[in-house]
Design a protein around this motif. Structure first.
Motif, short mmCIF file in Angstrom:
data_model
loop_
_atom_site.label_atom_id
_atom_site.label_comp_id
_atom_site.label_asym_id
_atom_site.label_seq_id
_atom_site.Cartn_x
_atom_site.Cartn_y
_atom_site.Cartn_z
N LEU A 312 0.82 -1.20 0.00
CA LEU A 312 0.00 0.00 0.00
C LEU A 312 0.85 1.25 0.00
N THR A 313 1.98 1.21 0.69
CA THR A 313 2.87 2.36 0.77
C THR A 313 3.94 2.22 -0.30
N THR A 314 3.89 3.11 -1.28
CA THR A 314 4.84 3.04 -2.39
C THR A 314 5.63 4.33 -2.52
N PHE A 315 5.61 5.19 -1.48
CA PHE A 315 6.39 6.41 -1.53
C PHE A 315 7.88 6.07 -1.51
N ASP A 316 8.68 6.99 -2.09
CA ASP A 316 10.11 6.74 -2.16
C ASP A 316 10.73 6.50 -0.79
N GLU A 317 10.17 7.15 0.25
CA GLU A 317 10.79 7.04 1.56
C GLU A 317 10.68 5.64 2.13
N LYS A 318 9.83 4.81 1.56
CA LYS A 318 9.72 3.44 2.02
C LYS A 318 10.34 2.44 1.05
N ARG A 319 11.05 2.93 0.03
CA ARG A 319 11.73 2.04 -0.88
C ARG A 319 12.99 1.48 -0.22
N VAL A 320 13.14 0.17 -0.27
CA VAL A 320 14.31 -0.47 0.33
C VAL A 320 15.51 -0.27 -0.59
N ARG A 321 16.60 0.29 -0.05
CA ARG A 321 17.80 0.56 -0.83
C ARG A 321 18.93 -0.42 -0.51
N ASP A 322 18.90 -1.07 0.64
CA ASP A 322 19.89 -2.11 0.95
C ASP A 322 19.29 -3.02 2.01
N ALA A 323 19.85 -4.21 2.10
CA ALA A 323 19.36 -5.20 3.06
C ALA A 323 20.52 -6.04 3.55
N ILE A 324 20.43 -6.49 4.80
CA ILE A 324 21.45 -7.37 5.36
C ILE A 324 20.80 -8.29 6.38
N ALA A 325 21.18 -9.56 6.34
CA ALA A 325 20.64 -10.54 7.28
C ALA A 325 21.45 -10.52 8.57
N MET A 326 20.77 -10.66 9.69
CA MET A 326 21.40 -10.70 11.01
C MET A 326 20.99 -12.02 11.66
N GLU A 327 21.88 -13.01 11.54
CA GLU A 327 21.54 -14.35 11.98
C GLU A 327 21.29 -14.43 13.47
N GLY A 328 22.01 -13.62 14.27
CA GLY A 328 21.85 -13.68 15.71
C GLY A 328 20.45 -13.37 16.17
N SER A 329 19.75 -12.50 15.46
CA SER A 329 18.37 -12.13 15.84
C SER A 329 17.35 -12.68 14.86
N SER A 330 17.77 -13.54 13.94
CA SER A 330 16.87 -14.14 12.94
C SER A 330 16.05 -13.08 12.23
N SER A 331 16.71 -12.07 11.76
CA SER A 331 16.01 -10.96 11.12
C SER A 331 16.80 -10.41 9.95
#
Length: 443
Positions: A312-331
């Protein structure tokens, strides 16, 4: 080292006499030049007490290194070039002692700007990658400039006008580079290069239907069991993620892109050892939508996925620009162009982004040529670049604890952590910064 005797040892180094104790020499370690003077029980080998051991090396550097072994502190007088000292330290097998004395164990909250390096290429940096020994490599267009840990540049790697997409270190002597395919030539893909000589050692090929195919290699990742992963785009059906054995160079697997998803255009790959899976992230603006998934190559299965398609939210401010997995917190942590951090739970099959408004650090007008933010996770700390600074988040709640900034070079287009250093590449000038943790004082 209980067997070490406190015997005096005399050296004649380049015509200058030095006298020390076996205890001081033992501090150099078993694998050093001085370690060879001891037996297996750390007793000094028999020597004539009236004689001295002659070494045809630089006496000024020897004095600095001997003092380092005595005190644990490094003082380099003005008349001793650092490059020469490092060469002598390598001869004696105590280069690690010099490095340990120059900077301490990595801590994002204690980092200090050590120096900035201006290179020969224009300000079109693609990527910077930290090496395992404190050096780095910087990709500019079709060139990769390689630096050792004392920032001496090695012969550059030239891909003959094929644009470099990513680079990664296998070890201190070997760099893997991914590049765009050049139509009509069969060039492109991925190669293994010598970091010291800049020479191509081998190429990694993609086979499809028992035929060798030309392809564009993109994001890279490496696993502890000597596998190399790369996103791939071919002209037929070679869209997906390829896997190669880094020792033999042979392709051992390929995960083909399925309809309605994106793998071959991935911006980022990350191997998750605890999950035995590969994170694949294709992000805006490379694609109109964002696709993040975990791939299990054992079962050829996508075990977790998220996309903003239909959000529903498609504004630029909610566009994902990078991602990284953090295994310690399963997130998975994501960031948007205003450096808002968001988090997704890997344990939930229907994960959604939980944006953390307290992490918003930018306000007012953004720079004229902003770079997209990047994320890194190192030693339990989260790092996020935005404009001309890097923010450090610590603790289980990822509280902002420090910011790294300098006033030259423009926005940070990429950064990398390795060898107890943080390297930050700027966009407007061909310059990168080296951040180090000061050594702990020796009382």
């Amino acid at each position: 080292m209980m067997g070490v005797q406190r015997d005096r040892v005399r050296f004649n180094v380049g015509g200058k006499t030095f006298e020390t104790t076996s205890t001081t020499l033992a501090n150099a370690g078993r694998n050093s030049f001085f370690g060879a003077l001891f037996d297996e029980n750390w007793n000094l080998q028999p020597m004539n007490s009236n004689s001295e051991l002659f070494i045809d090396r630089n006496p000024d550097c020897f004095a600095v290194l001997l003092d380092l072994l005595r005190t644990g502190e490094l003082y380099i007088p003005p008349n001793v070039p650092e490059k020469l000292l490092c060469r002598e330290a390598q001869f004696y097998g105590v280069l690690d002692h010099v490095r340990a004395a120059k900077w301490g164990q990595f801590d994002g909250n204690r980092l200090r700007l050590s120096r900035s390096i201006t290179g020969p290429a224009p300000g079109d940096g693609t990527a910077i990658r930290a090496g395992p020994d404190g050096g780095c490599c910087v990709a500019h267009g079709s060139m990769v400039h390689v630096y050792d840990w004392i920032m001496e540049e090695h012969p550059p790697i030239n891909l003959d006008f094929q644009r470099v997409n990513d680079a990664g270190w296998i070890d201190s002597e070997s760099i893997v580079i991914s590049a765009c395919e050049r139509l009509g030539t069969g060039d492109g893909g991925m190669g293994l290069f010598s970091s010291s000589a800049g020479e191509l050692r081998s190429k990694f090929q993609v086979s499809h239907g028992d035929q060798i195919k030309s392809y564009t290699a993109g994001a890279l990742a490496f696993s502890p069991d000597c596998k190399i992963f790369s996103s791939c785009k071919g002209r037929s059906n070679e869209y997906g993620v390829g896997v190669w054995d880094q020792i033999t160079g042979k392709q051992i697997d390929f995960f083909y892109e399925m309809p309605g998803w994106s793998l071959g255009d991935a911006d980022k790959l990350q191997w998750l050892n605890g999950y035995n899976c590969l994170l694949v992230a294709t992000l805006f603006p490379r694609k109109d939508n964002c696709y993040i998934s975990l791939l299990d190559f054992r079962e050829k299965n996508m075990v977790w996925s998220w996309s903003d398609i239909g959000a529903l939210t498609t504004f630029d401010e909610k566009r994902v620009r990078d991602a990284i997995a953090m295994e310690g917190s399963s997130s998975i942590c994501v960031v948007n162009e205003y450096e808002d951090l968001g988090f997704m739970d890997l344990r939930s099959a229907a994960a959604s982004v939980r944006w953390s408004s307290r992490s918003r650090l930018m306000s007012g007008k953004m720079s004229d040529e902003p770079c997209f933010p990047k994320l890194a996770l190192h030693e339990g700390q989260l790092f996020s670049s935005m404009s001309d600074c890097i923010s450090v988040f610590s603790g289980s709640d990822w509280v902002l604890t420090s910011r790294l900034r300098r006033g030259f070079g423009g926005s940070i287009c990429d950064f990398s952590i390795g060898g107890d250093r943080l390297f930050a590449l700027h966009s407007e000038k061909n310059v990168f910064d080296i951040w180090e943790t000061p050594p702990t004082s020796v009382l």
